[in-house]
Design an enzyme around this catalytic site. Sequence first.
Site, PDB file in Angstrom:
ATOM      1  N   ARG A   1      48.753 148.767  75.936  1.00 47.47           N
ATOM      2  CA  ARG A   1      49.089 148.294  77.278  1.00 47.47           C
ATOM      3  C   ARG A   1      50.577 148.436  77.529  1.00 47.47           C
ATOM      4  NH1 ARG A   1      44.892 148.788  78.464  1.00 47.47           N
ATOM      5  NH2 ARG A   1      43.083 147.484  78.172  1.00 47.47           N
TER       6      ARG A   1
ATOM      7  N   LYS B   1      38.533 134.407  82.534  1.00 43.23           N
ATOM      8  CA  LYS B   1      38.621 135.194  83.772  1.00 43.23           C
ATOM      9  C   LYS B   1      37.275 135.277  84.489  1.00 43.23           C
ATOM     10  CE  LYS B   1      42.014 138.222  81.556  1.00 43.23           C
ATOM     11  NZ  LYS B   1      42.255 139.598  81.088  1.00 43.23           N
TER      12      LYS B   1
ATOM     13  N   PRO C   1      43.371 140.368  88.606  1.00 40.71           N
ATOM     14  CA  PRO C   1      42.985 138.962  88.459  1.00 40.71           C
ATOM     15  C   PRO C   1      42.963 138.524  86.993  1.00 40.71           C
ATOM     16  CG  PRO C   1      41.384 140.214  89.757  1.00 40.71           C
ATOM     17  CD  PRO C   1      42.271 141.185  89.068  1.00 40.71           C
ATOM     18  N   GLU C   2      43.832 137.585  86.675  1.00 43.87           N
ATOM     19  CA  GLU C   2      43.810 136.941  85.365  1.00 43.87           C
ATOM     20  C   GLU C   2      43.549 135.460  85.630  1.00 43.87           C
ATOM     21  OE1 GLU C   2      47.331 137.930  83.109  1.00 43.87           O
ATOM     22  OE2 GLU C   2      47.427 139.918  83.975  1.00 43.87           O
TER      23      GLU C   2
END
Length: 304
Positions: free
Chosen positions: A267, A57, A2-3
Site C-alpha cells: 500500500r 468496516k 470508507p474506513e
Amino acid sequence: MPELPEVETVVRGLCLTLPGRAIVEVRFGKTDFVDNPAEIAEHLPGARIASVTRFGKFICIGTESTAPQAAPRSQFCLIIHLGMTGQLKLMRSNESVTRHTHVFFVLDDGRELRYTDTRRFGRMLLIAESGLAEFTGRLGMEPLEIGAEEFCRYFELRRARVKALLLDQKVLRGIGNIYADESLFRARLHPARIAENMTRKQLLGLHGAVRQVLAEAIRFRGSSISDYVDSNGNRGEFQFRHRVYQREGKPCVRCRAKIKRVIVAGRSSHFCPRCQPAPRGRKRSKRGLKPSAAAKTRLNEHEK
DNA sequence: AGCTCTTCCTGAAAGC
DNA sequence: TGCTTTCAGGAAGAGC
C-alpha cells in the site's frame, strides 16, 4: 475510501431513520458483488428493520420478519461492505437514479435505501442472525474498544511490519490506509517498523494514536477523498485535517521536512522521514541469533 | 509466518 | 486533440 470513521458516520445517519421501517421491495442491478442475491430477494421484502450497527468496516442491518405466521420469528442480518467506492444513501423514491446504483431497498415510507458502487469492490450478503457470531468472529477487535494491554499483546510478538498489522482486519477491524498512516504519524513510527522490535512505550503510543485519530475522524464525519459521502449524500471533512495521507512532497506539519511516500505492505504509505525515522537494520549476531529470541525474552518477562 | 503478486473494477490522470 | 496506459486500493487467494 470508507474506513471505520466513514462507516460509523453512515451507520449513525441510518440509525436516525431506518429502525422501524419495513422493506417493501428489493431491486437489483448488477449483483456480482452480492453473495446471495436470491436469498436477499426472498427474505427481505416484508421484513422490518430492527437495528443498524457497525462491525469494523461492515454495516449490519438487522431485520425481523413481520409475517404473523412466521414462527419462530425469522431474523436476518444484511451485511454491507462499502469497499472503495460504495455509497449507501437514503433518498425519496422519486429522486433520479445515479450511475452505478445496483441495489434498491424500497421502504414503506416512500423512500429507498440505495446502494451505489462505481468499482464494485464492495460486498453484500444476507446471513441468518444465528450465523452472525461466526461472521464477526473472523474479525479482530474494535480499535476504539481494545485496551492498551491487549493492544500491546497483539503487536509485540509479531514480526510483520506495523503497517501491515494495522491494516489486517483479523487483528483490528476497521482501519484502512488513511487511518493507518495518520496513526503512525501521530505515534512517530515508520510504517515499515517490525512490530516486535517496537518498545512498549511506542506500542502504547500507537494505541493512543489510533484511538485519537479515529475518534477525531468520526467527529469530522470521515474523510471524503474520492467518492465517500454519508447516508444523506454529505461529504466528510476530516480530509482537510490529514497530516500525511496524500501529502507527498508537502511539508510536515511538525518539522517542515517533505512528506515521503513508499510502498509498505503493498500500500501507498505516507510518512515524515524526520519524525518517523526508518527502522534500523537488524543487528545480526555472528552466531546467527534468531531475531525472535529477543521477543521470546520479552514474553517471558511479560508472563511473570 | 509473512511476503509479493494477481484478481476484481472504473475513472481520473498522465503519457504519447 | 484524442487515444492508450497507468494507477489507486480492500480483501482474498496463490505461491514462495
